[in-house]
Design an enzyme around this catalytic site. Structure first.
Site, mmCIF file in Angstrom:
data_model
loop_
_atom_site.group_PDB
_atom_site.id
_atom_site.type_symbol
_atom_site.label_atom_id
_atom_site.label_comp_id
_atom_site.label_asym_id
_atom_site.label_seq_id
_atom_site.Cartn_x
_atom_site.Cartn_y
_atom_site.Cartn_z
ATOM 1 N N CYS A 190 23.681 58.385 31.618
ATOM 2 C CA CYS A 190 24.399 58.068 32.685
ATOM 3 C C CYS A 190 25.922 57.235 31.947
ATOM 4 O O CYS A 190 26.502 57.827 31.189
ATOM 5 C CB CYS A 190 23.917 57.106 33.697
ATOM 6 S SG CYS A 190 25.001 57.081 35.125
ATOM 7 N N HIS B 157 20.014 61.295 35.348
ATOM 8 C CA HIS B 157 18.928 60.506 34.630
ATOM 9 C C HIS B 157 17.531 61.230 34.494
ATOM 10 O O HIS B 157 16.673 61.163 35.635
ATOM 11 C CB HIS B 157 18.633 59.405 35.799
ATOM 12 C CG HIS B 157 19.701 58.353 35.928
ATOM 13 N ND1 HIS B 157 19.829 56.861 35.302
ATOM 14 C CD2 HIS B 157 20.915 58.249 36.594
ATOM 15 C CE1 HIS B 157 20.774 56.499 35.545
ATOM 16 N NE2 HIS B 157 21.671 57.071 36.377
ATOM 17 N N GLU C 210 15.060 60.505 33.005
ATOM 18 C CA GLU C 210 13.848 59.614 33.236
ATOM 19 C C GLU C 210 13.219 59.740 34.437
ATOM 20 O O GLU C 210 11.921 59.437 34.445
ATOM 21 C CB GLU C 210 14.108 58.258 32.720
ATOM 22 C CG GLU C 210 15.003 57.494 34.058
ATOM 23 C CD GLU C 210 16.645 57.704 33.719
ATOM 24 O OE1 GLU C 210 17.067 56.567 34.279
ATOM 25 O OE2 GLU C 210 16.793 58.559 32.977
#
Length: 634
Positions: A388, A526, A528
């Site tokens: 990001c 993102h 993750e």
């Protein structure tokens, strides 16, 4: 105290016993969601497929249970009151005086009933069990309405369909290590005075509960000794389901909820046991050090999903992960002048790391330090992953130091910059903070080949050469300036944008060719948030693979990610004109469906969008109500 891990571990046991499981987190705060809350105060904001900005506990649920939840699986006081007031303004209460009981408590129960039946594992089959975590502490004023709603709910759902679990701390005091039971005794007494009698008491403590402590709690908490469970400190969190299984929690749940005909007598935990054992053995293995250069390093929960994704990758690659926390502002020139020792310490940490990750964030503080870290990584060929803001930092660094654009900046940090390499997205409302970002799961179209001299792109290696597009979760207001992309990509040996949105105008992935840098990679999304213990996120696995000297394994996560990406996102909750009550009335009238073969495939053209999210200039928000029959629940 560990309620999130406890409920996730119970869910893991039920899933390993053959049940379909979902989870709901209740947060008693007045915020509509976690989207506008400070990371220093509340930890990270976990983003869901439908764009829901939720409490980090929903991340624990998704990782442990391998499910895909929606924003409606996070209930807050703000959401509930907003629905009640909306119904009152529409006249749905027909002139009645709107009160906490029954109107607010009914809304909470109705919300739970509607969300609990939604499929979350990609099978289009309703869950067998819904796990509900009520945040806060027994006796908190703000959570009382939810406690009362749960008291009523046990009768609404019927006997044998609800089971209460109380999680309490058993402190150990004094040099002799005496386990004190009074806090648990009093919290259970308070719960019982409110009309809730827990069937299981889960005791958090540094050491395993002694038999004497267990017997004492059994007597004063009005539960059987086998229903007093010890959740003591363990070497890693993957042991928690195992120690609960050893104490027979699955057997108690199976009996209390009457699940004997649908739930295996013993959970299949071989794979989970292997995972827990593997993590233990890595402690003595080869170490990989990853520097996390962030803005909110004062609270590690601010980057919980980042840390989990790094750990999942390290486990898959057989390495012991060490995260080196580097405060981004300590790397910039201001700190060098104000506190040279702190500045040098931060740079020493960065130089000692095998690789680095620069995560997302908001505001200008620390950005110059992030840019300095990105420059160091590029020039010294240190593996770098930008997420990001971390990707935007890569672009700013490249524009300044490779293209010579002095003062190149983001519109977020310098609205008057000569070279605005990062700009505010045109469809975002600049005056409204909550729920207005580009949120949720969106497609990224991949570019598999670079210039002839460089061959295959890194993003193709990470996600697989036969993946033309991927679905990842987003949360941002700013983007790389599309009008400057041709200049940024002009050098064939320079920065390449190898992932774009479906229009081709929005930059999603950038990288340097592998012949130029072993791993200099950034994502606007993102990744993750979709990492799992046995299915690590491809970009994080790529970073750790190169950082640990295993570049040949950068593509190890591609196959697992491809299979997981085929799972459709959960349906977002959009109230019908009649509100949630109308949704439930429609659900009650719908025929029950028990077989996956009887469930119609979802119409992807009508994929609902969560209120407040931004889907793009041409997108239209759709309303969709849920359906199904009541599920058994814990």
């Amino acid at each position: 105290i560990g309620k999130g891990i406890t409920i996730s571990s119970i869910g893991r046991l039920l899933k390993a016993s053959g049940l379909r499981v979902t989870a709901i987190k209740v947060d008693p705060y007045l915020n509509t969601d976690a989207g506008t809350m400070s990371p220093f105060e509340h930890g990270e904001v976990f983003v869901l497929d439908d764009g829901g900005e939720a409490d980090l506990d929903l991340g624990n649920y998704e990782r442990f249970l391998d499910v895909q939840l929606s924003g409606d699986h996070n209930i807050t006081t703000g959401k509930v009151y907003k629905e009640v007031i909306s119904k009152e303004r529409r006249g749905d209460y027909l002139g009645k005086t709107v009160q906490i009981v029954p109107h607010v408590t009914d809304m909470i129960q109705t919300w739970i009933e509607e969300v609990a039946v939604r499929p979350v594992d990609g099978s289009n089959t309703r869950p067998d069990v819904c796990l509900i975590e009520l945040g806060g502490t027994v006796g908190d004023i703000e959570s009382m309405v939810f406690v009362e709603a749960m008291r009523q709910f046990q009768f609404r759902a019927g006997a044998g369909n609800v089971m209460f679990v109380h999680v309490s701390l058993v402190p150990v005091l004094g040099s002799v290590g005496e386990q004190k039971t009074k806090p648990t005794q009093h919290s259970v007494k308070e719960l019982r005075s409110l009309g809730i009698a827990p069937e299981l008491v889960v005791c958090r403590s540094s050491d395993m509960l002694s038999e004497e402590t267990r017997r004492k709690l059994s007597i004063f908490c009005h539960v059987a000794p086998e229903c007093v469970l010890s959740v003591h400190d363990v070497s890693n969190i993957y042991h928690v389901p195992l120690i609960l299984a050893e104490q027979g929690v699955h057997t108690t749940i199976r009996r209390c909820l009457g699940l004997e005909d649908r739930m295996a007598a013993e959970p299949a935990l071989e794979g989970w046991r292997s995972l827990a054992g593997t993590v233990d053995t890595l402690v003595d293995g080869e170490k990989v050090v990853i520097a996390l250069v962030g803005k909110y390093t004062g609270l590690q929960d601010s980057y919980l999903s980042i840390i989990k994704a790094l750990k999942h990758s390290a486990i898959a690659l057989g390495r012991d992960l060490e995260v080196s926390w580097v405060e981004a502002s300590d790397l910039d020139d201001n700190t060098r002048g104000e506190d040279p020792a702190r500045h040098e310490t931060a740079w020493a940490k960065l130089r000692a790391a095998h690789g680095m990750v620069v995560p997302g964030g908001f505001g200008s503080r620390g950005v110059e330090g992030m840019i300095a870290a990105a420059r160091y990584a590029r020039e010294q060929r240190v593996p770098y992953l930008g997420v990001c803001l971390g990707m935007q930092v890569m672009v700013l660094e490249y524009a300044r130091h490779c293209l010579g654009w002095q003062g190149a900046n983001s519109e977020e940090f310098d609205p008057e910059a000569q070279h605005k390499a990062v700009v505010f997205m045109p469809e975002i409302n600049p005056k409204q903070m909550g729920g207005t970002m580009r949120l949720g799961s969106r497609a990224t179209v991949l570019r598999h080949t670079l210039a002839a001299a460089h061959g295959r792109s890194m993003v193709s290696e990470l996600y697989g050469g036969d993946n033309d597009s991927i679905m990842e979760r987003h949360r941002h207001r700013y983007e790389v300036n599309p009008s400057l992309v041709p200049q940024l990509e002009e050098d064939a040996d320079g920065l390449c944008f190898t992932g774009r949105d479906e229009t081709g105008q929005r930059m999603e992935v950038c990288e340097l060719p592998r012949g130029v840098h072993p791993f200099f990679f950034g994502t606007q999304f993102h990744p993750e948030f979709k990492s799992r213990p046995r299915r690590p996120s491809p970009p994080f696995l790529g970073l750790v693979a190169v950082a640990s000297g295993q570049p040949q394994r950068v593509g190890d996560a591609a196959e697992a990610f491809r299979s997981s990406s085929s799972t459709p996102p959960p349906q977002a909750r959009m109230s019908t004109p009649g509100g949630v009550a109308a949704d439930i009335a429609a659900a009650a009238a719908a025929p029950a469906v028990d077989s996956p073969a009887e469930v119609a495939a979802p119409d992807e053209s009508l994929t609902p969008v969560r209120r407040g999210t931004v889907r793009g200039k041409d997108d239209v928000e759709e309303d969709s109500g849920g359906g199904g029959k009541r599920t058994r629940r814990v």
